[in-house]
Design a protein around this motif. Structure first.
Motif, PDB file in Angstrom:
ATOM      1  N   TYR A   1       0.940  -1.110   0.071  1.00  0.00           N
ATOM      2  CA  TYR A   1       0.042  -0.050  -0.017  1.00  0.00           C
ATOM      3  C   TYR A   1       0.773   1.236  -0.163  1.00  0.00           C
ATOM      4  O   TYR A   1       2.002   1.432   0.721  1.00  0.00           O
ATOM      5  CB  TYR A   1      -0.858   0.002   1.257  1.00  0.00           C
ATOM      6  CG  TYR A   1      -1.788   1.351   1.127  1.00  0.00           C
ATOM      7  CD1 TYR A   1      -3.146   1.206   0.342  1.00  0.00           C
ATOM      8  CD2 TYR A   1      -1.373   2.372   1.951  1.00  0.00           C
ATOM      9  CE1 TYR A   1      -3.835   2.261   0.467  1.00  0.00           C
ATOM     10  CE2 TYR A   1      -2.199   3.517   1.893  1.00  0.00           C
ATOM     11  CZ  TYR A   1      -3.632   3.521   1.127  1.00  0.00           C
ATOM     12  OH  TYR A   1      -4.341   4.700   1.076  1.00  0.00           O
ATOM     13  N   TRP A   2       0.508   2.333  -0.677  1.00  0.00           N
ATOM     14  CA  TRP A   2       1.380   3.426  -1.061  1.00  0.00           C
ATOM     15  C   TRP A   2       0.087   4.569  -0.696  1.00  0.00           C
ATOM     16  O   TRP A   2      -0.613   4.712  -1.357  1.00  0.00           O
ATOM     17  CB  TRP A   2       1.978   3.617  -2.463  1.00  0.00           C
ATOM     18  CG  TRP A   2       2.695   2.352  -2.573  1.00  0.00           C
ATOM     19  CD1 TRP A   2       2.461   1.375  -3.113  1.00  0.00           C
ATOM     20  CD2 TRP A   2       4.115   2.327  -2.415  1.00  0.00           C
ATOM     21  NE1 TRP A   2       3.451   0.530  -3.422  1.00  0.00           N
ATOM     22  CE2 TRP A   2       4.665   1.038  -2.983  1.00  0.00           C
ATOM     23  CE3 TRP A   2       5.092   3.421  -2.126  1.00  0.00           C
ATOM     24  CZ2 TRP A   2       5.976   0.733  -2.989  1.00  0.00           C
ATOM     25  CZ3 TRP A   2       6.572   2.806  -1.986  1.00  0.00           C
ATOM     26  CH2 TRP A   2       6.904   1.469  -2.581  1.00  0.00           C
TER      27      TRP A   2
ATOM     28  N   LEU B   1      -1.496   8.476 -10.708  1.00  0.00           N
ATOM     29  CA  LEU B   1      -0.222   8.327 -10.134  1.00  0.00           C
ATOM     30  C   LEU B   1       0.333   6.971 -10.628  1.00  0.00           C
ATOM     31  O   LEU B   1       1.286   6.858 -10.997  1.00  0.00           O
ATOM     32  CB  LEU B   1      -0.023   8.647  -8.780  1.00  0.00           C
ATOM     33  CG  LEU B   1       0.038  10.160  -8.555  1.00  0.00           C
ATOM     34  CD1 LEU B   1      -0.380  10.522  -7.018  1.00  0.00           C
ATOM     35  CD2 LEU B   1       1.264  10.671  -8.551  1.00  0.00           C
ATOM     36  N   ASN B   2      -0.691   5.961 -10.280  1.00  0.00           N
ATOM     37  CA  ASN B   2      -0.560   4.525 -10.448  1.00  0.00           C
ATOM     38  C   ASN B   2      -0.228   4.278 -11.808  1.00  0.00           C
ATOM     39  O   ASN B   2       0.728   3.544 -12.315  1.00  0.00           O
ATOM     40  CB  ASN B   2      -1.545   3.897  -9.936  1.00  0.00           C
ATOM     41  CG  ASN B   2      -1.348   3.415  -8.463  1.00  0.00           C
ATOM     42  OD1 ASN B   2      -0.490   2.638  -8.018  1.00  0.00           O
ATOM     43  ND2 ASN B   2      -2.184   4.064  -7.761  1.00  0.00           N
TER      44      ASN B   2
ATOM     45  N   VAL C   1      -9.033   0.668  -0.154  1.00  0.00           N
ATOM     46  CA  VAL C   1      -7.813  -0.094  -0.833  1.00  0.00           C
ATOM     47  C   VAL C   1      -6.831  -0.080   0.152  1.00  0.00           C
ATOM     48  O   VAL C   1      -6.021  -1.224   0.548  1.00  0.00           O
ATOM     49  CB  VAL C   1      -7.370   0.677  -2.054  1.00  0.00           C
ATOM     50  CG1 VAL C   1      -6.750   2.030  -1.904  1.00  0.00           C
ATOM     51  CG2 VAL C   1      -6.454  -0.218  -2.987  1.00  0.00           C
ATOM     52  N   LYS C   2      -6.772   0.785   1.248  1.00  0.00           N
ATOM     53  CA  LYS C   2      -5.696   0.842   2.009  1.00  0.00           C
ATOM     54  C   LYS C   2      -5.942  -0.530   3.310  1.00  0.00           C
ATOM     55  O   LYS C   2      -5.205  -1.336   3.663  1.00  0.00           O
ATOM     56  CB  LYS C   2      -5.700   1.956   3.018  1.00  0.00           C
ATOM     57  CG  LYS C   2      -4.548   2.145   4.180  1.00  0.00           C
ATOM     58  CD  LYS C   2      -4.645   3.211   4.970  1.00  0.00           C
ATOM     59  CE  LYS C   2      -3.361   3.474   6.184  1.00  0.00           C
ATOM     60  NZ  LYS C   2      -3.798   2.368   7.176  1.00  0.00           N
ATOM     61  N   ASP C   3      -7.428  -0.410   3.310  1.00  0.00           N
ATOM     62  CA  ASP C   3      -7.648  -1.558   4.493  1.00  0.00           C
ATOM     63  C   ASP C   3      -7.819  -2.892   3.667  1.00  0.00           C
ATOM     64  O   ASP C   3      -7.448  -4.114   4.294  1.00  0.00           O
ATOM     65  CB  ASP C   3      -9.167  -1.449   4.945  1.00  0.00           C
ATOM     66  CG  ASP C   3      -9.377  -0.193   5.692  1.00  0.00           C
ATOM     67  OD1 ASP C   3      -8.359   0.177   6.462  1.00  0.00           O
ATOM     68  OD2 ASP C   3     -10.365   0.266   5.926  1.00  0.00           O
TER      69      ASP C   3
ATOM     70  N   ARG D   1      -2.592  -6.536  -6.389  1.00  0.00           N
ATOM     71  CA  ARG D   1      -3.778  -6.292  -5.243  1.00  0.00           C
ATOM     72  C   ARG D   1      -4.554  -4.875  -5.531  1.00  0.00           C
ATOM     73  O   ARG D   1      -5.760  -4.986  -5.311  1.00  0.00           O
ATOM     74  CB  ARG D   1      -3.080  -6.175  -3.872  1.00  0.00           C
ATOM     75  CG  ARG D   1      -2.277  -7.520  -3.535  1.00  0.00           C
ATOM     76  CD  ARG D   1      -1.389  -7.296  -2.554  1.00  0.00           C
ATOM     77  NE  ARG D   1      -2.054  -7.510  -0.970  1.00  0.00           N
ATOM     78  CZ  ARG D   1      -1.536  -7.122   0.137  1.00  0.00           C
ATOM     79  NH1 ARG D   1      -0.414  -6.613   0.163  1.00  0.00           N
ATOM     80  NH2 ARG D   1      -2.375  -7.120   1.235  1.00  0.00           N
ATOM     81  N   LEU D   2      -4.047  -4.236  -6.185  1.00  0.00           N
ATOM     82  CA  LEU D   2      -4.742  -2.729  -6.482  1.00  0.00           C
ATOM     83  C   LEU D   2      -5.788  -3.150  -7.270  1.00  0.00           C
ATOM     84  O   LEU D   2      -7.223  -2.725  -7.146  1.00  0.00           O
ATOM     85  CB  LEU D   2      -3.951  -2.030  -7.210  1.00  0.00           C
ATOM     86  CG  LEU D   2      -4.471  -0.457  -7.376  1.00  0.00           C
ATOM     87  CD1 LEU D   2      -4.826   0.152  -6.143  1.00  0.00           C
ATOM     88  CD2 LEU D   2      -3.381   0.585  -8.303  1.00  0.00           C
TER      89      LEU D   2
END
Length: 441
Positions: free
Chosen positions: A19-20, A43-44, A153-155, A168-169
């Motif tokens: 995670y970023w 950004l991704n 997405v963080k969780d 995973r994204l």
């Protein structure tokens, strides 16, 4: 799981395992001389391109006109004219106007100020921005769903169970799509993950399919009919995707037990529609080559290279496929070949026909669709061939597909020289040759 330094990461797949935060992505992009947009999705995309060998560079800043900044602030002062920022000077001004101390800019004010500057809207005043604060006006509304997505997405990435996914994204995006299109709370939970685990897995396996993945993706995304058959519901290692048109694709590491099951369930028995397995996996090819009553052929796949410089001309009337002309379409490679109903095709697909009076004489249409790709199917009445109709309609299709941000896809039996000629003439380039496995006729 300890996260490595960005420069120690080998590829985008590995990058997506961690995670970023948005600020981290911006710093990474700037440190590597890349464009650093404000949105996390953008950004991704820049970082994904970087790992693919493409550097998306920052845009050159526009030269600003020399202007004197307005010193005295009033409600009639233009937002651009006064060089508006979210600093103390303007915070104190709005504190005086509202009586709120300390004053905080709300998210809609932030979105509006950004939009005003991007649009160069010199008519927009500080009074207008105050109306935004009170909800009296709307100019640009902050997309609150981005906050929900970022939290989601963080969780998702902090749940160790999700480490089974290569990307995973994208896995999180698949689950987010389920949540977003439902009445469920826009929050991640492990229970939610377990409930939709297989759907996410099927999406990932479809994306990893090395042969014409648009067909598996069309089933997973619910755009076309088909069946999804895993090797094991509880421990998926391989998945078979069987499209409505009869094309079947294997993704993952299929063992001999699963291959034998496919042989017995789909080749040895009569099914409601044809079953043709398309693969480039040597293990799968070898397994079926040793079975009786089986035969194989070769199928050429293309990737799209570039649009032709000029539109291809057509001497016949060209119409988009619609309710009125759909039932006039006759032939073998037509929408009913790969779509279960006219309604489904008109809702999720598209295409064009060439008309000679009231007669359909050629067609190009979406044989398979996904959010990323569209497979183009073409057929011309045998009495109207060698007139450039297939090329003209295929060119129209490719232009529309590209305009939607998707990639055109093309494939044909290796013996079909006519299809090869059409593909090359509208901008495709040969990519690979797959093996087609079927029951002996």
């Amino acid at each position: 799981m300890e996260r490595p330094e960005f420069d120690d990461i080998r590829d985008y797949d590995e990058f997506c395992k961690y995670y970023w935060y948005r600020d981290e992505l911006i710093k990474i992009c700037k440190a590597h001389g890349l464009k650093a947009p404000s949105g996390k999705i953008e950004l991704n995309k820049v970082i994904e391109a970087y790992f693919s060998g493409e550097k998306i560079l920052p845009e050159k800043k526009r030269e600003r006109k020399n202007r004197s900044v307005v010193k005295e602030l009033t409600l009639d002062t233009g937002l651009i004219a006064c060089g508006f920022t979210f600093g103390n000077r303007f915070r104190e001004f709005f504190s005086e106007q509202t009586g709120v101390n300390p004053f905080k800019f709300n998210v809609d004010m932030v979105a509006t100020a950004k939009a005003v500057k991007e649009n160069g809207d010199e008519s927009f005043t500080l009074g207008d921005l105050l109306d935004i604060y009170y909800g009296k006006k709307t100019y640009a509304v902050y997309d609150k769903s981005m906050l929900q997505w970022n939290r989601f997405v963080k969780d998702f990435c902090e749940d160790d169970s999700t480490m089974v996914f290569r990307d995973r994204l994208k896995a999180a995006a698949t689950l987010w799509k389920v949540v977003r299109e439902s009445d469920m709370p826009k929050e991640y939970s492990h229970e939610l993950f377990e409930k939709y685990r297989n759907r996410i897995l099927y999406n990932e396996y479809a994306r990893r399919c090395s042969s014409n993945r648009v067909y598996p993706m069309s089933i997973v995304e619910g755009l076309q009919d088909g069946r999804i058959i895993p090797d094991d519901e509880n421990n998926v290692k391989a998945v078979l995707f069987w499209h409505f048109c009869g094309f079947a694709y294997l993704s993952g590491d299929a063992d001999e037990t699963f291959l034998q099951r496919i042989y017995e369930d789909f080749f040895l028995v009569e099914n409601e529609r044809r079953f043709i397995l398309i693969t480039d996996n040597p293990k799968v090819i070898h397994f079926f080559s040793n079975k009786e009553d089986m035969e194989s052929d070769k199928r050429v796949e293309y990737h799209f290279d570039t649009l032709t410089q000029e539109d291809c001309k057509c001497d016949y009337k060209v119409e988009r496929i619609n309710e009125l002309n759909f039932d006039k379409i006759q032939g073998r490679i037509i929408p009913s070949f790969s779509w279960s109903s006219k309604e489904q095709f008109l809702e999720n697909g598209f295409g064009y026909v060439a008309m000679d009076g009231d007669r359909v004489v050629a067609i190009a249409f979406s044989a398979a669709v996904s959010s990323d790709e569209v497979d183009v199917g073409v057929e011309t009445d045998e009495n109207y061939r060698h007139k450039g109709l297939a090329k003209a309609l295929a060119d129209i299709m490719c232009r529309e597909i590209v305009s939607t941000g998707r990639k055109p896809v093309w494939a044909h039996a290796i013996s079909n020289e006519g299809s090869k000629h059409t593909a090359l003439s509208v901008g495709f380039a040969e990519d690979r040759v797959n093996t087609v496995i079927m029951k002996e006729q």
